[in-house]
Design a protein around this motif. Sequence first.
Motif, PDB file in Angstrom:
ATOM      1  N   ARG A 232      49.499  47.977  51.617  1.00  0.00           N
ATOM      2  CA  ARG A 232      49.059  49.184  52.331  1.00  0.00           C
ATOM      3  C   ARG A 232      49.395  49.051  53.811  1.00  0.00           C
ATOM      4  NH1 ARG A 232      44.534  49.219  48.916  1.00  0.00           N
ATOM      5  NH2 ARG A 232      43.294  47.973  50.320  1.00  0.00           N
TER       6      ARG A 232
ATOM      7  N   ASN B 237      38.186  53.994  51.623  1.00  0.00           N
ATOM      8  CA  ASN B 237      37.328  54.629  50.617  1.00  0.00           C
ATOM      9  C   ASN B 237      36.762  55.943  51.147  1.00  0.00           C
ATOM     10  OD1 ASN B 237      37.678  52.665  48.742  1.00  0.00           O
ATOM     11  ND2 ASN B 237      35.725  51.643  49.066  1.00  0.00           N
TER      12      ASN B 237
ATOM     13  N   GLY C 200      29.744  61.496  47.703  1.00  0.00           N
ATOM     14  CA  GLY C 200      28.761  60.416  47.571  1.00  0.00           C
ATOM     15  C   GLY C 200      28.953  59.645  46.273  1.00  0.00           C
TER      16      GLY C 200
ATOM     17  N   LEU D  63      35.700  47.032  47.208  1.00  0.00           N
ATOM     18  CA  LEU D  63      34.282  46.760  47.462  1.00  0.00           C
ATOM     19  C   LEU D  63      33.855  45.356  47.037  1.00  0.00           C
ATOM     20  CD1 LEU D  63      32.543  50.182  46.774  1.00  0.00           C
ATOM     21  CD2 LEU D  63      32.906  49.033  48.953  1.00  0.00           C
TER      22      LEU D  63
HETATM   23  N1  LIG Z   1      32.811  56.429  50.313  1.00  0.00           N
HETATM   24  C1  LIG Z   1      32.745  56.581  48.994  1.00  0.00           C
HETATM   25  N2  LIG Z   1      32.332  57.761  48.438  1.00  0.00           N
HETATM   26  C2  LIG Z   1      32.271  57.929  47.105  1.00  0.00           C
HETATM   27  N3  LIG Z   1      32.596  56.964  46.204  1.00  0.00           N
HETATM   28  C3  LIG Z   1      33.004  55.766  46.677  1.00  0.00           C
HETATM   29  C4  LIG Z   1      33.097  55.506  48.085  1.00  0.00           C
HETATM   30  N4  LIG Z   1      33.514  54.231  48.246  1.00  0.00           N
HETATM   31  C5  LIG Z   1      33.695  53.722  47.009  1.00  0.00           C
HETATM   32  N5  LIG Z   1      33.396  54.632  46.063  1.00  0.00           N
HETATM   33  C6  LIG Z   1      33.465  54.456  44.607  1.00  0.00           C
HETATM   34  O1  LIG Z   1      33.519  53.073  44.328  1.00  0.00           O
HETATM   35  C7  LIG Z   1      34.667  52.768  43.547  1.00  0.00           C
HETATM   36  C8  LIG Z   1      35.113  51.375  43.836  1.00  0.00           C
HETATM   37  O2  LIG Z   1      35.570  51.253  45.165  1.00  0.00           O
HETATM   38  P1  LIG Z   1      36.567  50.071  45.528  1.00  0.00           P
HETATM   39  O3  LIG Z   1      36.884  50.166  46.973  1.00  0.00           O
HETATM   40  O4  LIG Z   1      35.995  48.796  45.032  1.00  0.00           O
HETATM   41  O5  LIG Z   1      37.825  50.376  44.640  1.00  0.00           O
HETATM   42  P2  LIG Z   1      38.891  51.547  44.770  1.00  0.00           P
HETATM   43  O6  LIG Z   1      38.776  52.187  46.124  1.00  0.00           O
HETATM   44  O7  LIG Z   1      38.737  52.423  43.595  1.00  0.00           O
HETATM   45  O8  LIG Z   1      40.254  50.732  44.670  1.00  0.00           O
HETATM   46  P3  LIG Z   1      40.875  49.729  45.774  1.00  0.00           P
HETATM   47  O9  LIG Z   1      39.898  49.661  46.926  1.00  0.00           O
HETATM   48  O10 LIG Z   1      41.000  48.428  45.087  1.00  0.00           O
HETATM   49  O11 LIG Z   1      42.158  50.343  46.147  1.00  0.00           O
HETATM   50  C9  LIG Z   1      35.659  53.856  43.899  1.00  0.00           C
HETATM   51  O12 LIG Z   1      36.627  54.034  42.884  1.00  0.00           O
HETATM   52  C10 LIG Z   1      34.744  55.068  44.045  1.00  0.00           C
HETATM   53  O13 LIG Z   1      34.412  55.586  42.793  1.00  0.00           O
END
Ligand SMILES: Nc1ncnc2c1ncn2[C@@H]1O[C@H](COP(=O)(O)OP(=O)(O)OP(=O)(O)O)[C@@H](O)[C@H]1O
Length: 439
Positions: free
Chosen positions: A195, A342, A376, A403
Amino acid sequence: MTQDQPPHEGTFPDSVWMDVLSAVDRTYADLVDYQERLERQNAELESLRSFHASVLASVSDILIVVSRTGEVEEVSASVPARTHLARAELQGRPAADLFAAADRTALAAAMRRATDSHAPVTIEAGLLTPDGPCPVEVSLSPRFDDRGRSAGLVLTARSVAELRQAYAELERSHAELKAAQALLVRNEKLASLGRLLAGVAHELNNPISFVYANAHALERYAAKFEQYFQQVQAGASREDLMRLREDLKLDREVRNLRDAVHGARDGAERVRDIVEDLRRLSSEGSGEMETFDLVAVTQVAAAWVLRGARHKVEVVTTGLPTLSVTGRPGHIQQVVMNLVQNALDAVEEVEVPKVTLDHAIVGDLAVLSVCDNGAGVPDALSQAIFDPFFTTKPVGRGTGLGLPISHKIAEEHGGRLVLAEKAPGACFRLELPLDRETR
Ligand SMILES: Nc1ncnc2c1ncn2[C@@H]1O[C@H](COP(=O)(O)OP(=O)(O)OP(=O)(O)O)[C@@H](O)[C@H]1O
Ligand SMILES: [Mg+2]
């Protein structure tokens, strides 16, 4: 003649017969009832006995029920199988006799200790088998009757070799887990590097083409000036030189020359800044703990994510202007990039998207809150989002590692990453230890 006396010898009034018959009936009903109860209890006893027997038959560990005076009362099927003594032979024997002579004193002492302390005691002893004493780990648990008085002990034992093997297997799984975890961290690093590189390529493209365009213009101007100076050197007349100067638009080009030099320098400076950011990011990922300004790191991280953003989002920074924390700035930058990415993903469909980065001190913690006005996180998913590979994003858009890795990094710093309750949108709180001098 009174009413209670029979009218004739051997005959009774009907009422008496009725009483007798109903008494017989009642007795009979009681008997039937009693028999049914007895049968029920028998069936219960039978099922309890077969349950008991099935447990004793299938338990693979050694299980010996010992009386208050130390004799074997009951054994699991594994005991006759290991000792080659029949169940009947075992019952009534002192339990200590099943173990090697050298261990009996220790065993008796352990039994007393377990009974006196009302708590299980574990020792190692040799269980006698036809092949000699087999080392086992014996756990002695005291038993009590309904009134809480000592009723003896239950000995459970498992071969030390088996335990060691189980332990070795556990160690192996643990090592595999660690390797898998390291791989995850590496993959996530590669993904965020990918990225980052996309952002870098995009970002460098602009100033480099700027420098390139200006350098090209400078070349053109240089060619014109060369031509003019050649004429000067060749001794061209003043009129010719004036004409040439007009033709070549030299007066305008002198002004342009200055702009081109400035432009090229601006572009080069922009490249230098980008390289500076990158160098900071890579060198600080080395793992050294240091004191740094969380606000500055947050700003750089957010800027990087925004450079690669597909749509325009208002990102507002609020709270403290500086916040000194102790940690690995490169790792924290990675966490902030994940959180901001995110947040950007969450507001993609929002009409007026907004992301807030707030810095505060709460107690002896530095707190960064990354909040957005997206949909959310549903309550049911608030735990799952921290699981590796949990993602709600389409294939290719999310690996679900952002996360969990960020959570791990926060913990490695002695801090926390939590989803704070706040509607609308999501609000993630990153808590880090304050720099000692700020505390
Ligand atoms: N700010 C946010 N608002 C709503 N949902 C969120 C938010 N941040 C995370 N999530 C939810 O948590 C999930 C996991 O987030 P995570 O950052 O671990 O993985 P990802 O963003 O799906 O993929 P990656 O970060 O590995 O590219 C997301 O797919 C989303 O469903
Ligand atoms: Mg993510």
